[in-house]
Design a protein around this motif. Structure first.
Motif, PDB file in Angstrom:
ATOM      1  N   ASP A  44       1.113  -1.318   0.071  1.00  0.00           N
ATOM      2  CA  ASP A  44       0.152   0.163  -0.006  1.00  0.00           C
ATOM      3  C   ASP A  44       0.874   1.252  -0.034  1.00  0.00           C
ATOM      4  O   ASP A  44       0.696   2.353  -0.847  1.00  0.00           O
ATOM      5  N   ILE A  45       1.834   1.316   0.797  1.00  0.00           N
ATOM      6  CA  ILE A  45       2.801   2.451   1.015  1.00  0.00           C
ATOM      7  C   ILE A  45       3.423   2.709  -0.579  1.00  0.00           C
ATOM      8  O   ILE A  45       3.695   3.774  -1.107  1.00  0.00           O
ATOM      9  N   ILE A  46       3.935   1.695  -1.204  1.00  0.00           N
ATOM     10  CA  ILE A  46       4.769   1.424  -2.440  1.00  0.00           C
ATOM     11  C   ILE A  46       3.531   2.200  -3.324  1.00  0.00           C
ATOM     12  O   ILE A  46       4.009   2.920  -4.490  1.00  0.00           O
ATOM     13  N   ARG A  47       2.291   1.642  -3.573  1.00  0.00           N
ATOM     14  CA  ARG A  47       1.532   2.130  -4.575  1.00  0.00           C
ATOM     15  C   ARG A  47       1.035   3.749  -4.225  1.00  0.00           C
ATOM     16  O   ARG A  47       0.763   4.257  -5.217  1.00  0.00           O
ATOM     17  N   THR A  48       0.911   3.801  -3.146  1.00  0.00           N
ATOM     18  CA  THR A  48       0.081   5.240  -2.761  1.00  0.00           C
ATOM     19  C   THR A  48       1.239   6.192  -2.706  1.00  0.00           C
ATOM     20  O   THR A  48       1.176   7.665  -2.494  1.00  0.00           O
ATOM     21  N   LEU A  49       2.631   5.805  -2.158  1.00  0.00           N
ATOM     22  CA  LEU A  49       3.703   6.776  -1.619  1.00  0.00           C
ATOM     23  C   LEU A  49       3.505   7.674  -0.684  1.00  0.00           C
ATOM     24  O   LEU A  49       4.085   8.639  -0.376  1.00  0.00           O
ATOM     25  N   SER A  50       2.609   7.029   0.094  1.00  0.00           N
ATOM     26  CA  SER A  50       1.896   7.662   1.215  1.00  0.00           C
ATOM     27  C   SER A  50       2.011   6.918   2.512  1.00  0.00           C
ATOM     28  O   SER A  50       1.453   5.791   2.548  1.00  0.00           O
ATOM     29  N   ILE A  51       2.537   7.380   3.652  1.00  0.00           N
ATOM     30  CA  ILE A  51       2.543   6.603   4.681  1.00  0.00           C
ATOM     31  C   ILE A  51       1.560   7.201   5.847  1.00  0.00           C
ATOM     32  O   ILE A  51       1.827   8.528   6.089  1.00  0.00           O
ATOM     33  N   LYS A  85      10.734  -5.091   4.891  1.00  0.00           N
ATOM     34  CA  LYS A  85      11.462  -4.047   5.364  1.00  0.00           C
ATOM     35  C   LYS A  85      11.628  -3.094   4.081  1.00  0.00           C
ATOM     36  O   LYS A  85      11.991  -3.258   2.822  1.00  0.00           O
ATOM     37  N   LEU A  86      11.115  -1.822   4.438  1.00  0.00           N
ATOM     38  CA  LEU A  86      11.022  -0.654   2.889  1.00  0.00           C
ATOM     39  C   LEU A  86      12.396  -0.013   3.209  1.00  0.00           C
ATOM     40  O   LEU A  86      12.820   0.364   4.524  1.00  0.00           O
ATOM     41  N   ILE A  87      12.944   0.356   2.335  1.00  0.00           N
ATOM     42  CA  ILE A  87      14.292   0.876   2.268  1.00  0.00           C
ATOM     43  C   ILE A  87      14.323   2.473   1.727  1.00  0.00           C
ATOM     44  O   ILE A  87      13.419   2.504   0.528  1.00  0.00           O
ATOM     45  N   PHE A  88      14.384   3.140   2.503  1.00  0.00           N
ATOM     46  CA  PHE A  88      14.458   4.830   1.961  1.00  0.00           C
ATOM     47  C   PHE A  88      15.514   5.477   1.972  1.00  0.00           C
ATOM     48  O   PHE A  88      16.554   4.821   2.790  1.00  0.00           O
ATOM     49  N   GLU A  89      15.855   6.340   1.450  1.00  0.00           N
ATOM     50  CA  GLU A  89      17.114   7.039   1.423  1.00  0.00           C
ATOM     51  C   GLU A  89      16.454   8.690   2.076  1.00  0.00           C
ATOM     52  O   GLU A  89      15.421   8.995   1.592  1.00  0.00           O
ATOM     53  N   ALA A 189       8.350  10.121  -0.867  1.00  0.00           N
ATOM     54  CA  ALA A 189       7.138   9.354  -0.041  1.00  0.00           C
ATOM     55  C   ALA A 189       7.051  10.428   0.798  1.00  0.00           C
ATOM     56  O   ALA A 189       7.646  11.480   0.858  1.00  0.00           O
ATOM     57  N   LYS A 190       5.630  10.474   1.053  1.00  0.00           N
ATOM     58  CA  LYS A 190       5.167  11.574   2.057  1.00  0.00           C
ATOM     59  C   LYS A 190       4.563  10.907   3.389  1.00  0.00           C
ATOM     60  O   LYS A 190       3.992   9.714   3.185  1.00  0.00           O
ATOM     61  N   ILE A 191       4.455  11.639   4.387  1.00  0.00           N
ATOM     62  CA  ILE A 191       3.746  11.196   5.692  1.00  0.00           C
ATOM     63  C   ILE A 191       2.666  11.917   5.949  1.00  0.00           C
ATOM     64  O   ILE A 191       2.774  13.242   5.958  1.00  0.00           O
ATOM     65  N   VAL A 192       1.509  11.254   5.957  1.00  0.00           N
ATOM     66  CA  VAL A 192       0.329  11.998   6.172  1.00  0.00           C
ATOM     67  C   VAL A 192      -0.570  11.574   7.297  1.00  0.00           C
ATOM     68  O   VAL A 192      -0.406  10.411   7.849  1.00  0.00           O
ATOM     69  N   PHE A 193      -1.446  12.472   7.536  1.00  0.00           N
ATOM     70  CA  PHE A 193      -2.370  12.306   8.667  1.00  0.00           C
ATOM     71  C   PHE A 193      -3.392  11.115   8.174  1.00  0.00           C
ATOM     72  O   PHE A 193      -3.740  10.840   6.965  1.00  0.00           O
TER      73      PHE A 193
END
Length: 196
Positions: A44-51, A85-89, A189-193
Motif C-alpha cells: 500500500d505504501i509503495i502504491r500510494t507513496l504515502s505513509i 523492510k521498506l528501504i528509504f533514502e 514518499a510523504k507522511i500524511v495524517f
C-alpha cells in the motif's frame, strides 16, 4: 552466554534512563533508512507513496532505523519481526531529539538507541529506494482472491480466473513487477495524517 529478551529490554530501559549519548550523525547524505512492516502495508505504501501516520499527534509519523548508525545496533526487538523492510533514502536535515522537543516536519529525528523518527507532514527528502521481504515471506500474503458475487457478472470472470492452477504465481509475479517498476524510479514518499 545467550542474551535473553528480558535482558535486552532491561538494558534498553536502563540506557534511556541514564541518557545514552549516541554519536551525532555525521558524514555524507543521503542516509539509508529501514522501516519494518507487513507485506500488505508495504504494498500500500509503495502504491500510494504515502505513509499514514499513527493516531497519536504527539508521536505521529514514521519509525525507521538508520542503517549503520554510528552508535552501533539499535536496542529493538522488532527489527526482524515483520514480513517486509521498506528501504528509504533521506537527504534532508537530521537532529538528536527526545519526545519533549516536538517534531516539525521534514526533519529526521535521531532517537538512538530506540529509533529514528520522521514526523507527519513530511513531504520532502524521503525517497523510496527498495524493499526486502524477510526469509520465508512471499507476496502471496498480499494477494486477495476474487469473490464470486451473483449480482456482479464481472466478478464471475475474475473468480473463474483465480481457479487456474497458476493464478497465484501470476499475481505474485505481477506484484513483483509493479513494485520493481515503482522502486526503480526512486519516488518521494510523504507522511500524511490518517483519513477520517
Amino acid at each position: 552466554m545467550a542474551l535473553c529478551l528480558d535482558e535486552i529490554d532491561n538494558d534498553y530501559w536502563n540506557a534511556l534512563e541514564n541518557g545514552v549519548k549516541a554519536p551525532e550523525l555525521k558524514g555524507d547524505l543521503p542516509l539509508r533508512l529501514k522501516h519494518i512492516t507487513s507485506p500488505w502495508t508495504a504494498l500500500d505504501i509503495i502504491r500510494t507513496l504515502s505513509i499514514i501516520a499513527g493516531p497519536s499527534l504527539s508521536d505521529s509519523g514514521l519509525n525507521v532505523f538508520i542503517e549503520n548508525h554510528p552508535g552501533g545496533p539499535y536496542m529493538s526487538n522488532i527489527l526482524n519481526q515483520s514480513g517486509a523492510k521498506l528501504i528509504f533514502e533521506w537527504s534532508g536535515p537530521s537532529k538528536r531529539s527526545t519526545l519533549a522537543d516536538g517534531y516539525p516536519p521534514d526533519i529526521l529525528y535521531d532517537q538512538f538507541p530506540h529509533r529514528a523518527f520522521i514526523p507527519v507532514g513530511t513531504r520532502s527528502h524521503l525517497y523510496l529506494i527498495g524493499l526486502e521481504l524477510m526469509d520465508g515471506v512471499s507476496w502471496e500474503v498480499a494477494v486477495s482472491k476474487p469473490k464470486f458475487k451473483l449480482t456482479r457478472p464481472q466478478s464471475w470472470k475474475l473468480w473463474l480466473q483465480s481457479k487456474h492452477h497458476q493464478w497465484l504465481e501470476r499475481e505474485v509475479a505481477r506484484i513483483e513487477d509493479e513494485v520493481a517498476g515503482i522502486v526503480k524510479k526512486r519516488p518521494t514518499a510523504k507522511i500524511v495524517f490518517p483519513r477520517v
